[in-house]
Design a protein around this motif. Structure first.
Motif, PDB file in Angstrom:
ATOM      1  N   PHE A  29     -26.974  64.102 -46.952  1.00 16.25           N
ATOM      2  CA  PHE A  29     -25.551  64.282 -47.413  1.00 16.25           C
ATOM      3  C   PHE A  29     -24.855  65.121 -46.228  1.00 16.25           C
ATOM      4  O   PHE A  29     -25.511  65.795 -45.248  1.00 16.25           O
ATOM      5  CB  PHE A  29     -25.585  65.333 -48.485  1.00 16.25           C
ATOM      6  CG  PHE A  29     -26.184  64.970 -49.680  1.00 16.25           C
ATOM      7  CD1 PHE A  29     -25.410  64.019 -50.739  1.00 16.25           C
ATOM      8  CD2 PHE A  29     -27.744  65.244 -49.794  1.00 16.25           C
ATOM      9  CE1 PHE A  29     -26.175  63.700 -51.806  1.00 16.25           C
ATOM     10  CE2 PHE A  29     -28.138  64.693 -51.191  1.00 16.25           C
ATOM     11  CZ  PHE A  29     -27.570  63.893 -52.004  1.00 16.25           C
ATOM     12  N   HIS A  30     -23.349  64.773 -46.152  1.00 15.50           N
ATOM     13  CA  HIS A  30     -22.597  65.108 -44.829  1.00 15.50           C
ATOM     14  C   HIS A  30     -21.203  65.068 -45.272  1.00 15.50           C
ATOM     15  O   HIS A  30     -20.703  64.203 -46.061  1.00 15.50           O
ATOM     16  CB  HIS A  30     -22.969  64.157 -43.748  1.00 15.50           C
ATOM     17  CG  HIS A  30     -22.255  64.743 -42.295  1.00 15.50           C
ATOM     18  ND1 HIS A  30     -21.093  64.597 -42.068  1.00 15.50           N
ATOM     19  CD2 HIS A  30     -22.746  65.473 -41.448  1.00 15.50           C
ATOM     20  CE1 HIS A  30     -20.737  64.911 -41.097  1.00 15.50           C
ATOM     21  NE2 HIS A  30     -21.934  65.655 -40.426  1.00 15.50           N
ATOM     22  N   PRO A  31     -20.086  66.116 -44.684  1.00 16.47           N
ATOM     23  CA  PRO A  31     -19.062  66.097 -44.947  1.00 16.47           C
ATOM     24  C   PRO A  31     -18.349  64.575 -44.812  1.00 16.47           C
ATOM     25  O   PRO A  31     -17.374  64.237 -45.341  1.00 16.47           O
ATOM     26  CB  PRO A  31     -18.443  67.219 -44.290  1.00 16.47           C
ATOM     27  CG  PRO A  31     -19.529  68.095 -43.911  1.00 16.47           C
ATOM     28  CD  PRO A  31     -20.662  67.237 -43.944  1.00 16.47           C
ATOM     29  N   ASP A  32     -18.998  64.023 -43.554  1.00 13.38           N
ATOM     30  CA  ASP A  32     -18.273  62.572 -43.324  1.00 13.38           C
ATOM     31  C   ASP A  32     -19.138  61.517 -43.670  1.00 13.38           C
ATOM     32  O   ASP A  32     -18.995  60.698 -42.726  1.00 13.38           O
ATOM     33  CB  ASP A  32     -17.673  62.747 -41.574  1.00 13.38           C
ATOM     34  CG  ASP A  32     -16.697  63.683 -41.580  1.00 13.38           C
ATOM     35  OD1 ASP A  32     -15.733  64.020 -42.143  1.00 13.38           O
ATOM     36  OD2 ASP A  32     -16.551  64.493 -40.422  1.00 13.38           O
ATOM     37  N   TYR A  33     -20.032  61.708 -44.623  1.00 18.18           N
ATOM     38  CA  TYR A  33     -20.792  60.653 -44.775  1.00 18.18           C
ATOM     39  C   TYR A  33     -20.246  59.132 -44.915  1.00 18.18           C
ATOM     40  O   TYR A  33     -19.080  58.960 -45.503  1.00 18.18           O
ATOM     41  CB  TYR A  33     -21.441  60.871 -46.134  1.00 18.18           C
ATOM     42  CG  TYR A  33     -23.061  59.957 -46.262  1.00 18.18           C
ATOM     43  CD1 TYR A  33     -23.952  60.607 -45.950  1.00 18.18           C
ATOM     44  CD2 TYR A  33     -22.799  58.705 -46.741  1.00 18.18           C
ATOM     45  CE1 TYR A  33     -25.280  60.031 -45.914  1.00 18.18           C
ATOM     46  CE2 TYR A  33     -24.061  58.167 -46.913  1.00 18.18           C
ATOM     47  CZ  TYR A  33     -25.397  58.595 -46.400  1.00 18.18           C
ATOM     48  OH  TYR A  33     -26.466  58.084 -46.347  1.00 18.18           O
ATOM     49  N   CYS A  34     -20.949  58.175 -44.247  1.00 14.84           N
ATOM     50  CA  CYS A  34     -20.047  56.785 -44.335  1.00 14.84           C
ATOM     51  C   CYS A  34     -21.494  55.831 -44.354  1.00 14.84           C
ATOM     52  O   CYS A  34     -21.952  55.580 -43.559  1.00 14.84           O
ATOM     53  CB  CYS A  34     -19.441  56.554 -43.195  1.00 14.84           C
ATOM     54  SG  CYS A  34     -18.283  54.924 -43.356  1.00 14.84           S
ATOM     55  N   PHE A  35     -21.309  55.132 -45.655  1.00  7.47           N
ATOM     56  CA  PHE A  35     -22.576  54.218 -45.759  1.00  7.47           C
ATOM     57  C   PHE A  35     -22.118  53.028 -44.819  1.00  7.47           C
ATOM     58  O   PHE A  35     -21.323  52.466 -44.402  1.00  7.47           O
ATOM     59  CB  PHE A  35     -22.357  53.419 -47.331  1.00  7.47           C
ATOM     60  CG  PHE A  35     -22.959  54.425 -48.224  1.00  7.47           C
ATOM     61  CD1 PHE A  35     -24.439  54.427 -48.269  1.00  7.47           C
ATOM     62  CD2 PHE A  35     -22.123  55.285 -49.126  1.00  7.47           C
ATOM     63  CE1 PHE A  35     -24.883  55.676 -49.226  1.00  7.47           C
ATOM     64  CE2 PHE A  35     -22.687  56.178 -50.028  1.00  7.47           C
ATOM     65  CZ  PHE A  35     -24.190  56.493 -50.333  1.00  7.47           C
ATOM     66  N   TYR A  36     -23.196  52.436 -44.393  1.00  6.63           N
ATOM     67  CA  TYR A  36     -23.179  51.298 -43.325  1.00  6.63           C
ATOM     68  C   TYR A  36     -22.557  50.314 -43.931  1.00  6.63           C
ATOM     69  O   TYR A  36     -22.534  49.759 -45.327  1.00  6.63           O
ATOM     70  CB  TYR A  36     -24.846  50.765 -43.222  1.00  6.63           C
ATOM     71  CG  TYR A  36     -24.631  49.593 -42.167  1.00  6.63           C
ATOM     72  CD1 TYR A  36     -24.691  49.846 -40.819  1.00  6.63           C
ATOM     73  CD2 TYR A  36     -24.929  48.237 -42.829  1.00  6.63           C
ATOM     74  CE1 TYR A  36     -24.532  48.575 -40.110  1.00  6.63           C
ATOM     75  CE2 TYR A  36     -24.699  47.201 -41.960  1.00  6.63           C
ATOM     76  CZ  TYR A  36     -24.612  47.428 -40.401  1.00  6.63           C
ATOM     77  OH  TYR A  36     -24.595  46.507 -39.692  1.00  6.63           O
ATOM     78  N   GLY A  37     -21.409  49.568 -43.262  1.00  4.37           N
ATOM     79  CA  GLY A  37     -20.528  48.556 -43.891  1.00  4.37           C
ATOM     80  C   GLY A  37     -19.487  49.075 -44.559  1.00  4.37           C
ATOM     81  O   GLY A  37     -18.516  48.374 -44.960  1.00  4.37           O
TER      82      GLY A  37
END
Length: 180
Positions: A108-116
């Protein structure tokens, strides 16, 4: 309880449990079996050692007392890419400790971004948190719960649908740390 711990506990209750993103979190939270460990240090080496110690603690503590641990790193990984690279080290640590199949790491992260995905895609909200967090999960516990949960494979899809249906006001309330 530190301010960081309070903020993470609030996120856990309002987002993870409140939106039912993890249908398994409510019971251990209610039973006080979730540990939030804040690593204030700004050293990646110290954080890796902390994660090692917390995995050892899970090993040495009965599941009835401690189900899972959230290791929070408020002073590291402002950039998601840096966090993601460090996650590889954490996964390597689990392997090096011969704990593959015993523990898994949820991220988990404030700027989490899934691949794609694009950074602004709603699906990323499912893994966005107030701080970088490494969730240490006992696989055996997950397997037990999943046996009794209808359609566990559908959880990610339901979570994405849930966060996509949040109003802007709900997003501001649940994710105030994302408002820049």
């Amino acid at each position: 309880m530190s301010q960081v711990e309070k903020y993470v506990q609030q996120w856990l209750e309002d987002v993870v449990i409140g939106l039912n993103l993890c249908p398994f979190a409510a019971k251990p939270n209610r039973n006080k079996q979730i540990k939030i460990h804040v690593c204030e240090d700004a050293s990646e080496d110290v954080l890796l050692e902390t994660i090692y110690q917390e995995l050892q603690t899970l090993d040495q503590t009965p599941v009835e007392e401690l189900e899972t641990t959230l290791v929070v790193a408020p002073n590291l990984f402002k950039k998601f890419d840096d966090y993601n690279q460090f996650l590889d080290l954490v996964e390597g640590l689990v392997i090096q400790m011969n704990k593959s199949g015993i523990y898994q790491i949820a991220s988990f992260h404030p700027d989490y971004c899934f691949y794609g995905a694009e950074p602004e895609d709603a699906e990323n909200l499912t893994n966005r948190s107030p701080y970088p967090i490494f969730h240490l999960i006992r696989e055996e516990s997950m397997e037990k719960v999943l046996k009794h949960y209808p359609d566990p494979d559908g959880i990610p899809e339901r979570n994405v649908e849930c966060v996509e249906n949040l109003t802007d006001a709900q997003k501001r309330k649940l994710f105030p740390y994302l408002i820049k």
